[in-house]
Motif scaffolding. Structure first.
Motif, PDB file in Angstrom:
ATOM      1  N   LEU A 104       0.840  -1.203   0.000  1.00 28.61           N
ATOM      2  CA  LEU A 104       0.000   0.000   0.000  1.00 28.61           C
ATOM      3  C   LEU A 104       0.873   1.251   0.000  1.00 28.61           C
ATOM      4  O   LEU A 104       1.837   1.348   0.750  1.00 28.61           O
ATOM      5  CB  LEU A 104      -0.884   0.026   1.250  1.00 28.61           C
ATOM      6  N   GLY A 105       0.533   2.186  -0.844  1.00 28.97           N
ATOM      7  CA  GLY A 105       1.270   3.441  -0.870  1.00 28.97           C
ATOM      8  C   GLY A 105       2.453   3.440  -1.801  1.00 28.97           C
ATOM      9  O   GLY A 105       3.143   4.446  -1.929  1.00 28.97           O
ATOM     10  N   ASP A 107       2.254   2.624  -5.130  1.00 33.47           N
ATOM     11  CA  ASP A 107       1.809   2.802  -6.520  1.00 33.47           C
ATOM     12  C   ASP A 107       2.038   1.572  -7.369  1.00 33.47           C
ATOM     13  O   ASP A 107       2.498   1.664  -8.506  1.00 33.47           O
ATOM     14  CB  ASP A 107       2.500   4.017  -7.164  1.00 33.47           C
ATOM     15  N   ASP A 113      -6.031   4.722  -3.969  1.00 33.15           N
ATOM     16  CA  ASP A 113      -6.432   5.026  -2.596  1.00 33.15           C
ATOM     17  C   ASP A 113      -7.935   5.266  -2.602  1.00 33.15           C
ATOM     18  O   ASP A 113      -8.401   6.400  -2.668  1.00 33.15           O
ATOM     19  CB  ASP A 113      -5.674   6.271  -2.141  1.00 33.15           C
ATOM     20  N   ARG A 129      -7.150  -3.905   7.875  1.00 34.14           N
ATOM     21  CA  ARG A 129      -5.747  -4.262   8.063  1.00 34.14           C
ATOM     22  C   ARG A 129      -5.602  -5.630   8.710  1.00 34.14           C
ATOM     23  O   ARG A 129      -4.582  -6.271   8.609  1.00 34.14           O
ATOM     24  CB  ARG A 129      -5.059  -3.218   8.969  1.00 34.14           C
TER      25      ARG A 129
END
Lengths: 538, 166
Positions: A104-105, A107, A113, A129
């Motif tokens: 996640l985060g 790309d 997102d 999560r």
């Protein structure tokens, strides 16, 4: 057992029968697990329509509609559908696949997102999560979506979370939300004030919105109106709260509404807004409904009260509970003179003459179609001139009228009608769209075929994006810009390609016969209605 | 995991704080504290963010923040080259007999008692985070009714490292 199995079990616990969606790698664990369930899956042809179809289900069943799409483009494609549901307070639970949580985060492929992107269009969203939290989150999601002011909730599910091994499954029996406690019953003091105003008023009017239908309070409202003989108008989302021919119903308000409905609002000395937002399309000048009159505003969402118009008596609560409470009160008012006045306005009203000779009159068509439909049929209107003609002329009895009122999303009718038909297979469901909105959702004809859903679709064809063309007619003196639909397909051939029965209605004299054939047709049917390309709704 | 404090000069636009906090949530970065306030030049806002992560993440945080259109300048406030301050207000429940000890503890930390009620006081304490933490630890045994911490604000020492914006 893995977490994806748990998600499916949770949906079963919630009584979900259908999931609309479009798979991709990131939601594949879920779509693999659902194979072991009785829950049916419906593959839409683009994700936005999954949300509209789920909206159709929600509006028929009063339970959240459910969709499941993949990460990245799957998730972003469904945003318009979520926003459409949000604007009309329709409960949805939207599951989105997400990339591996460790990535996640960063790309990676098909990462978006989505909880961030839908922030302003959801009641709440979760990024899961920990697989252990799934039962609690899904329980909460259904509760939040379908309580208070209803709306969509999104649950973002990273693929590794879906694949997490889980030892046991237990669905929580109740939700524990410390700060979320919608007010359901009306405040007794405020109820007394409303009664006092009703006793004092000479010219009261009830303006009912979509909130009445969402609270399933239409029966209560009709009983209340019958008991006290108070006239009623409705917003677009409120169409269907009263039968069109009810002597106490005076039509839809707003800039596309009936002049006598707006006149009733203007001349009233007491307005009771219930489940309506006082939004610009219904009430263009909110100060006019508060000046020299008393405004009672009943809504389950306290933030709606006072947002667009300052009310004299705010009353927070669920419409059915509040009307029930009002039903128990003694009210002495006699409004028969006022009803007589309004009836005289209504009788004096002469509707616009539509269309030139040689074309079908859309007003007459909608009126006849809705009267020929079964009494409890579902009329699904799209967006554009066709929506205004539908709203202005549909004859409601015991049926439902579905449309995208708040967001005005073109292409709503076909997927929403499909969802409505799936949720209520015994009821007659008709989608009425324009040739612009039809082309935004015509890919769903295949979905109807694939899942054996008989579709009845009317395409009111004028060869233009008529609503915008009308605006350009008035505002830009007929300088048309980007509104011609030249290049549109031959609908007879298109219907044949999708194995739909095709009917064409091109002349007023054929209206009755074609409607009859359309409603009696076996299987799926598409009827093209040719109206004057230059016709106006005003 | 390391802690790092970043100081940003950003355009004083509506929505800028949401864009910055959105970047942190979207990419899963931690925010330990964030403070924002307009600078001497009203066109700009200074934001101080205390964050934590391993070296690669911290490097990414700096690069991603620098990429935002609103961010005019970003620098790390290194502990030995900067001063940090945090303000905390603590509402403590006390009996009249306890008041003297609270006053004494507050004085040691150069805090101020800014409000006194019959059964509680509000103490204002300013310093770096470890000082505030130490003070709060010393209040153990007293009931803290409410606590408001501002998060870190900071500046680099000296005149060399000042960013002037046109």
């Amino acid at each position: 057992m893995i977490a994806a199995d748990v998600i499916v079990k949770c949906l079963e616990e919630e009584g979900v029968t259908h999931v609309f969606g479009y798979p991709g790698v990131a939601i594949c664990p879920f779509y693999n697990s659902i194979l072991n369930s009785e829950i049916k899956t419906v593959l839409v042809r683009t994700e936005q329509n999954a949300a509209h179809a789920a909206s159709g289900v929600a509006r028929m069943t009063n339970r959240p509609g459910v969709c499941a799409v993949t990460s990245g483009p799957g998730a972003t494609n469904i945003i318009t559908g979520i926003a459409t549901a949000f604007a009309d307070s329709i409960p949805l639970v939207v599951l989105t696949g997400q990339v591996n949580s460790e990535l996640l985060g960063s790309d990676v492929f098909q990462e978006a997102d989505i909880t961030g992107a839908v922030e302003s269009f959801v009641k709440y969203s979760y990024l899961v999560r920990d697989a252990a939290e799934i039962p609690r989150i899904i329980k909460e999601a259904f509760y939040i979506a379908n309580s208070g002011r209803k709306g969509p909730v999104l649950i973002d599910l990273p693929i590794d979370v879906q694949n997490t091994p889980v030892k046991s499954f237990k669905y929580p029996e109740s939700v524990q939300l410390r700060t979320y406690k919608p007010t359901i019953r009306g405040n007794a003091v405020q109820i007394k004030k409303v009664v006092k105003e009703l006793n004092r008023a000479k010219r009261p009017i009830i303006c009912a919105g979509g909130g009445v239908l969402l609270a399933q309070a239409d029966d209560e409202l009709q009983a209340f109106v019958k008991k006290h003989r108070i006239p009623v108008v409705s917003t677009m989302m409120g169409i269907g709260v009263m039968p069109t021919e009810d002597p106490y119903y005076f039509g839809m308000v707003g800039n596309n509404g009936k002049p006598y409905a707006n006149r009733a609002m203007n001349e009233a000395d007491l307005i009771i807004m219930v489940g309506a937002r006082v939004a610009d399309r219904a009430i263009s000048q909110p100060d006019l409904i508060t000046r020299d009159k008393v405004l009672v505003h009943i809504d389950v969402d306290p933030a709606e009260i006072g947002k667009n118009a300052v009310s004299s008596i705010p009353l927070v609560g669920d419409a059915d509970k509040v009307i029930e409470e009002l039903m128990e009160q003694e009210i002495e008012g006699d409004y028969s003179d006022w009803v007589k006045t309004l009836t005289s306005y209504k009788d004096a009203y002469k509707p616009n003459k539509y269309g030139r000779k040689g074309y079908v009159d859309p007003a007459a068509f909608v009126k006849k179609l809705s009267l020929a439909m079964e009494e409890d049929a579902v009329y699904v209107a799209d967006v554009g001139q066709n929506q205004i003609w539908s709203c202005a002329n549909v004859q409601m009895r015991k049926g439902k009228f579905l449309t995208s009122g708040g967001m005005g999303t073109m292409g709503y009718s076909i997927p929403a009608a499909m969802g409505a038909k799936i949720a209520a297979p015994d009821r007659q469901v008709v989608a009425v769209c324009g040739d612009g909105s039809f082309q935004m959702s015509m890919m769903e004809l295949a979905t109807c075929n694939q899942h054996g859903v008989p579709a009845k679709i009317v395409v009111i064809r004028n060869g233009y994006l008529g609503m915008v063309r009308e605006y350009q007619h008035y505002t830009y003196k007929d300088n048309y810009s980007v509104v011609s639909l030249d290049g549109s397909p031959d609908l007879a051939k298109l219907a044949a390609a999708y194995d739909f029965t095709y009917l064409k209605l091109a002349k007023d004299k054929d209206i009755d016969a074609r409607i009859d054939a359309f409603l009696k047709a076996e299987g799926s049917v598409l009827m093209e209605v040719i109206v004057d390309p230059l016709d106006l709704v005003k | 995991m390391r802690k790092k404090v970043f100081q940003l000069l950003v355009d004083n636009n509506s929505g800028v704080l949401s864009r910055i906090s959105g970047l942190f949530s979207r990419r899963g970065y931690n925010i330990e504290s964030i403070t924002a306030g307009v600078t001497a030049d009203a066109r700009y806002t200074r934001i101080t963010i205390c964050t934590s992560g391993d070296d690669e993440v911290l490097e990414q945080i700096e690069k991603q923040l620098a990429k935002l259109e609103d961010v005019r300048d970003i620098k790390e406030l290194k502990p030995d080259e900067s001063v940090y301050r945090e303000l905390a207000m603590v509402k403590v429940k006390i009996t009249p007999q306890e008041r003297q000890t609270i006053v004494a503890t507050t004085e040691i930390f150069r805090g101020n008692i800014i409000d006194v009620s019959p059964d509680c006081v509000i103490i204002e304490i300013t310093g770096n985070q470890s000082k505030v933490d130490a003070f709060l630890r010393l209040l153990d045994g007293h009931e803290v009714l409410e606590l408001a911490r501002t998060g870190i604000a900071g500046l680099t020492r000296g005149a060399e490292n000042v960013t002037y914006l046109p």
